[in-house]
Scaffold this active site. Sequence first.
Site, mmCIF file in Angstrom:
data_model
loop_
_atom_site.group_PDB
_atom_site.id
_atom_site.type_symbol
_atom_site.label_atom_id
_atom_site.label_comp_id
_atom_site.label_asym_id
_atom_site.label_seq_id
_atom_site.Cartn_x
_atom_site.Cartn_y
_atom_site.Cartn_z
ATOM 1 N N ASN A 214 29.181 130.438 53.915
ATOM 2 C CA ASN A 214 29.238 129.615 52.769
ATOM 3 C C ASN A 214 30.597 128.641 53.118
ATOM 4 O O ASN A 214 31.394 129.190 53.704
ATOM 5 C CB ASN A 214 29.256 130.245 51.766
ATOM 6 C CG ASN A 214 28.060 130.702 51.163
ATOM 7 O OD1 ASN A 214 27.053 129.871 51.121
ATOM 8 N ND2 ASN A 214 28.058 131.820 50.341
ATOM 9 N N PHE A 330 33.191 132.788 39.169
ATOM 10 C CA PHE A 330 33.628 131.439 39.449
ATOM 11 C C PHE A 330 32.122 130.698 39.703
ATOM 12 O O PHE A 330 31.081 131.594 40.033
ATOM 13 C CB PHE A 330 33.985 131.461 40.795
ATOM 14 C CG PHE A 330 35.619 131.342 40.608
ATOM 15 C CD1 PHE A 330 36.481 132.407 40.146
ATOM 16 C CD2 PHE A 330 36.339 129.983 40.944
ATOM 17 C CE1 PHE A 330 37.630 132.263 40.089
ATOM 18 C CE2 PHE A 330 37.455 129.769 40.709
ATOM 19 C CZ PHE A 330 38.086 130.720 40.157
ATOM 20 N N LYS A 344 25.222 130.646 33.945
ATOM 21 C CA LYS A 344 25.589 131.716 34.887
ATOM 22 C C LYS A 344 26.180 132.810 34.006
ATOM 23 O O LYS A 344 26.261 133.996 34.460
ATOM 24 C CB LYS A 344 26.337 131.066 36.079
ATOM 25 C CG LYS A 344 26.384 132.096 37.217
ATOM 26 C CD LYS A 344 26.923 131.136 38.472
ATOM 27 C CE LYS A 344 25.837 130.381 39.328
ATOM 28 N NZ LYS A 344 26.430 129.633 40.270
HETATM 29 O O1 C5P Z 1 25.190 133.827 41.598
HETATM 30 P P1 C5P Z 1 25.915 133.010 42.009
HETATM 31 O O2 C5P Z 1 26.645 132.787 43.444
HETATM 32 O O3 C5P Z 1 25.585 131.553 41.766
HETATM 33 O O4 C5P Z 1 27.399 133.344 40.881
HETATM 34 C C1 C5P Z 1 28.705 132.888 41.362
HETATM 35 C C2 C5P Z 1 29.658 134.017 41.121
HETATM 36 O O5 C5P Z 1 28.987 135.146 41.305
HETATM 37 C C3 C5P Z 1 30.957 133.969 41.446
HETATM 38 O O6 C5P Z 1 31.962 134.521 40.915
HETATM 39 C C4 C5P Z 1 30.595 134.860 43.046
HETATM 40 O O7 C5P Z 1 31.833 135.308 43.492
HETATM 41 C C5 C5P Z 1 29.957 135.986 42.459
HETATM 42 N N1 C5P Z 1 28.968 136.783 43.143
HETATM 43 C C6 C5P Z 1 29.133 137.763 43.610
HETATM 44 N N2 C5P Z 1 27.912 138.412 44.550
HETATM 45 C C7 C5P Z 1 26.840 137.833 44.947
HETATM 46 C C8 C5P Z 1 26.952 136.494 44.584
HETATM 47 C C9 C5P Z 1 27.803 135.887 43.742
HETATM 48 O O8 C5P Z 1 29.974 138.563 43.316
HETATM 49 N N3 C5P Z 1 26.053 138.196 45.558
#
Ligand code: C5P
Length: 400
Positions: A214, A330, A344
């Site tokens: 990413n 975030f 979210k």
């Molecule tokens: O689910 P999404 O990626 O949209 O959400 C973003 C938030 O979730 C961020 O705080 C990111 O660090 C966290 N996240 C996580 N583990 C994942 C995906 C996102 O901790 N597998």
Amino acid sequence: MTSPLHGKHILLAMTGGIAGYKIAELARLLVKAGATVQVMMTEAAEQFITAVTMQALSGRPVYTSQWDSRPANNMAHINLSREADVMLVAPASADAIAALAQGRADDLISLTALARRIDACPLLVVPAMNREMWAHPATQRNVAQILADGATVIGPASGDQACGEVGDGRMLEAQEIFDDVEAFLAPKTLRGKKLLITAGPTFEPIDPVRGITNHSSGKMGFAIARAAAEAGAEVTVVAGPVHLPTPRGVKRINVQSAQQMFDAVLPLAAQQDVFIASAAVADWRPAQSHEHKMKKAEGGVTAPTIAMAENPDILAAVARLPQPPYCVGFAAESEKLAEYAEAKRRRKGIPLIVANLGPATFGRDDNALLLIDEQGQRELPRSDKLSLARELIQDLSKRL
Ligand code: C5P
């Protein structure tokens, strides 16, 4: 940039040492951060760098003698220590540390250190000397004594020395000293708290030479780690592949994949007061990672189809712990920032989410944040990431 050094008055006391040249840069950094700097130098310090240089960089006449007749009362040691927020002895020679340990008062610097009000003007000491001098029991005894008397010792570092030897005793670099002084002066709003922060991207291998990742430089997460450490917290960063120096005083665990990040975070999460998930975690990974590089078919053009598997959601898993830390997520969006971020926040079951526009922040040194909680929103307008991180930490410390 809102630095804790802004408006502070630093009494910069230089004693003899070849590391004196680094103090020119330190003075510049302190002034740039909005501090006023009053330099005093021993006779030995003047053998290495001139008072003219230090006056030009600090914008103030330098004091070199306790007999300086410029102060009307002829008491430079009293006047200079009364107006200072901190006395920084750098470089601190073995001799200077011995004088501080004994409470001597036979030159301007030891005299001023002795005459300062201990509570109002803390003493920071930055050692710089040959490794044998540093390791000598007499120096170690003196260092233990000044620590017991309330001084803070910054460094020394290990490495190549001007004398050609290698070991402990060399002075830290100007930027490192600056960071420590800045951290020392920051309000300790998170003292005694433990923070765990994820930062950077994850990398999901397809084969030994390819992978899925990413956009994320890790700069925001590392800035938050630095701001939290400045505020007195015990900070651990779990970092994906990023090329950033670890903020001083922060513990760092390097990982690559989302699964590795999950495995590093979960055992630590329950002992934390706060968990901040700033990492851009890949949602999916290749279902299987090939042991060897996938080769293009000879003369063929068929591209492989890569089956994907879902990665664990680290933040949601931490938020679901029986007694979770205060969880901050975030959200990087490209549109409908507040709406998507709030959705979210609810979906993940967390009290606070920090929203930002992804394309407007990736890789940059500045950002703008929107803090969203149960009660509503608060905007942190565009600024450099460290200033935003400090504001976020101040906001957070009020919530705990
Ligand atoms: O689910 P999404 O990626 O949209 O959400 C973003 C938030 O979730 C961020 O705080 C990111 O660090 C966290 N996240 C996580 N583990 C994942 C995906 C996102 O901790 N597998």
